[in-house]
Design a protein around this motif. Sequence first.
Motif, PDB file in Angstrom:
ATOM      1  N   GLN A 221       0.835  -1.187   0.000  1.00 35.36           N
ATOM      2  CA  GLN A 221       0.000   0.000   0.000  1.00 35.36           C
ATOM      3  C   GLN A 221       0.878   1.249   0.000  1.00 35.36           C
ATOM      4  O   GLN A 221       2.034   1.198   0.401  1.00 35.36           O
ATOM      5  CB  GLN A 221      -0.943   0.030   1.210  1.00 35.36           C
ATOM      6  CG  GLN A 221      -0.294  -0.148   2.548  1.00 35.36           C
ATOM      7  CD  GLN A 221      -0.138  -1.598   2.925  1.00 35.36           C
ATOM      8  OE1 GLN A 221      -0.876  -2.467   2.478  1.00 35.36           O
ATOM      9  NE2 GLN A 221       0.866  -1.884   3.748  1.00 35.36           N
ATOM     10  N   PRO A 222       0.335   2.383  -0.461  1.00 37.74           N
ATOM     11  CA  PRO A 222       1.117   3.622  -0.460  1.00 37.74           C
ATOM     12  C   PRO A 222       1.405   4.072   0.966  1.00 37.74           C
ATOM     13  O   PRO A 222       0.652   3.757   1.902  1.00 37.74           O
ATOM     14  CB  PRO A 222       0.216   4.617  -1.200  1.00 37.74           C
ATOM     15  CG  PRO A 222      -1.159   4.055  -1.085  1.00 37.74           C
ATOM     16  CD  PRO A 222      -1.007   2.572  -1.029  1.00 37.74           C
ATOM     17  N   VAL A 223       2.506   4.791   1.131  1.00 38.72           N
ATOM     18  CA  VAL A 223       2.876   5.290   2.460  1.00 38.72           C
ATOM     19  C   VAL A 223       3.281   6.747   2.370  1.00 38.72           C
ATOM     20  O   VAL A 223       3.725   7.238   1.325  1.00 38.72           O
ATOM     21  CB  VAL A 223       4.045   4.469   3.063  1.00 38.72           C
ATOM     22  CG1 VAL A 223       3.654   3.022   3.285  1.00 38.72           C
ATOM     23  CG2 VAL A 223       5.280   4.572   2.201  1.00 38.72           C
ATOM     24  N   LYS A 224       3.094   7.449   3.481  1.00 39.64           N
ATOM     25  CA  LYS A 224       3.593   8.809   3.659  1.00 39.64           C
ATOM     26  C   LYS A 224       4.473   8.813   4.888  1.00 39.64           C
ATOM     27  O   LYS A 224       4.103   8.281   5.935  1.00 39.64           O
ATOM     28  CB  LYS A 224       2.442   9.797   3.840  1.00 39.64           C
ATOM     29  CG  LYS A 224       1.603  10.034   2.609  1.00 39.64           C
ATOM     30  CD  LYS A 224       0.536  11.106   2.881  1.00 39.64           C
ATOM     31  CE  LYS A 224      -0.306  11.368   1.632  1.00 39.64           C
ATOM     32  NZ  LYS A 224      -1.334  12.424   1.897  1.00 39.64           N
ATOM     33  N   GLY A 225       5.636   9.388   4.759  1.00 38.19           N
ATOM     34  CA  GLY A 225       6.559   9.447   5.881  1.00 38.19           C
ATOM     35  C   GLY A 225       7.593  10.518   5.660  1.00 38.19           C
ATOM     36  O   GLY A 225       7.367  11.470   4.896  1.00 38.19           O
TER      37      GLY A 225
END
Length: 662
Positions: A221-225
């Motif tokens: 799944q896409p991630v933001k960090g």
Amino acid sequence: LQSSCKISAGGEQISRLGFAVKGWHRITVPNTVVAALVADKTFSDPYFGSNLRSLPGMNYSTKTFFANQPMPEDSPFRCSWWYRTEFPLPADFASRNAWLHLDGINYRANIWINGQKIADSTEVAGTFRIFEFDATKFLHPGKRNALAIEIFAPRENDLALTWVDWNPTPPDKDMGIWKDVYLTATGPVTPRHPFVQTKLDADYRQATLTISAEVHNASQQPVKGALRAQFEGAALEEPVELAAGETKVIAFTPEKHAPLKLAHPRLWWPYQMGAPNLYAAQLEFLLAGKISDSAKVRFGIREVTSELTSKGYRLFRINGKPVLIRGGGWSSDMLLRRSSTRLRNELRYTKHMGLNTIRQEGKLEQDEFFDMADEMGILVMPGWCCCDMWEHWGDWTPENFKVAGASLQDQVYRLRSHASVLVWLYGSDNPPPAEVEKMYLKILQDEQWPNPAVSSASQTPTSVTGASGVKMTGPYDYVPPNYWLADKEAGGAYGFNTETGPGPAIPPLESLKRFLPADHLWPIDDYWNFHAGGERFSTIDIFRRGMDERYGKPGSLPDFLRKSEAMAYEGERAMFEAYARNKYDSTGVIQWMLNNGWPSLIWHLYDYYLVPAGGYFGTKKACETVHVQYSYDDNSVAVINGEQQPVNGVKVTARLYNLDAT
């Protein structure tokens, strides 16, 4: 460890817990197959006498290099060999991604974990490749696990390694696991290949840094960090968004992050020019405020450039200052065995002799070597080897092109942050054709190689980059000490000679006794010649004729050894002195070689057992920072200043001796 020819089971069975290993060889890793069989006493010491010839598979032809031949039909190393282990996996791997790392396989491998194949020999191929596999779904956290790796030896058309004429090639062609194999655990996003690009202004008092890393999202799944970099007390952050399975290169630039602009940086220097100062940066990928994974990089702030002089000779500069390269060619152990203590001692020897550089022709050591070189301020010239498939470009297959490009990329990622690395030689005895050279140059550019790159160790120009500015004209055998200043056409003291030297270097008696049987110590016979080199270096006859003419025919082993030490001393001293006197008309010289991969009578400055002798001390004398020397060409006396500042108020005195040293 076991030969596949001695077992009927396949990878699915061998990689399951409890598989019966009665009759297998218990070994440590890393180890090549032959090295492991020597360690467990299956084979007697192959370095003693002619024992190596008695090993199975040693019946290959000596008319060509073994790397260019198929395995003999009856060789046990035509079979693949299995490496197998069982190990407990910590329970905390359950919530993390698990990665299997293989830093060096020679040459192909099928990899199995717990009865399942995770990679096969179509993708795991290449001596100088570095592999990482997502092993998460194959492992059982909190339980015992089994790993089995089936290794296939290099074929004659593979991009492996060769020993050229340095020493014999082991019968397995060094097949096996020759670098570390290990597991790591991370969160879903990993930073890889951290790099710090350094740029210095014209007066070397200001530096700008760019810190980068490749970040990979292993999740579905896409991630933001955020990627965080910590350097010299400053914490920098860059927001990152990644799609499922996506990989990006994230960079911290000095234009956006002021702490990356440094006034009066602590520069890295070769040890004779200053202090080898090093910095470190830590990178962490943050997800929801928690560290998913981290990476660390150590680097030096320095600038390496090269140019062609008015005479077409390649001259290197460190931080704007010219440097006369004086070094030796490196050999790994013939069985690729390794020792941290030995490595450190060999690098200490290099400094003690006053040499500043080590050339690695196709013997690309583990990271520890480069870490030590960084710390000690010793320059390194890595590159590919000659005389095998690496230079048989006309016979390359699509797989060869793929392996060559991937191998260079892996080595660039590994070496580009090491301050000690001076240059990359992407050819050896010959430069590659235009198609291959362009491929190499594109990889070097795309992966931000920060140092010069040279097409080969020879003077052959290319249609892409032109003149190399270097030569490899020898000599490799005995020449009298006046050669180096008298010769104007070959190996004499002008230009940059990437491999040369005055030939044989006879170990002292204490070392000879360790590899020659007592009844073959004298006179010189085939046991001695077996420990010479290959091809035209298979005897030390030229050296012996030189001894007879210069010092007189030896009457005994002690007499031979005494005269050998004198010849090695004056030969190495004269060579290094000549190149020093003529700097920067001479821009570099690499003694062929620094060390040996097994007990040898040729090409070293200290022997296989790390015993220094005449050549060592002749080199040490010649490479004094401030040195007085005699010139064989015009009978003059020269004073060489290798300091970084003037030397004033000194006096030279001379003392005259009779030929009997009175």
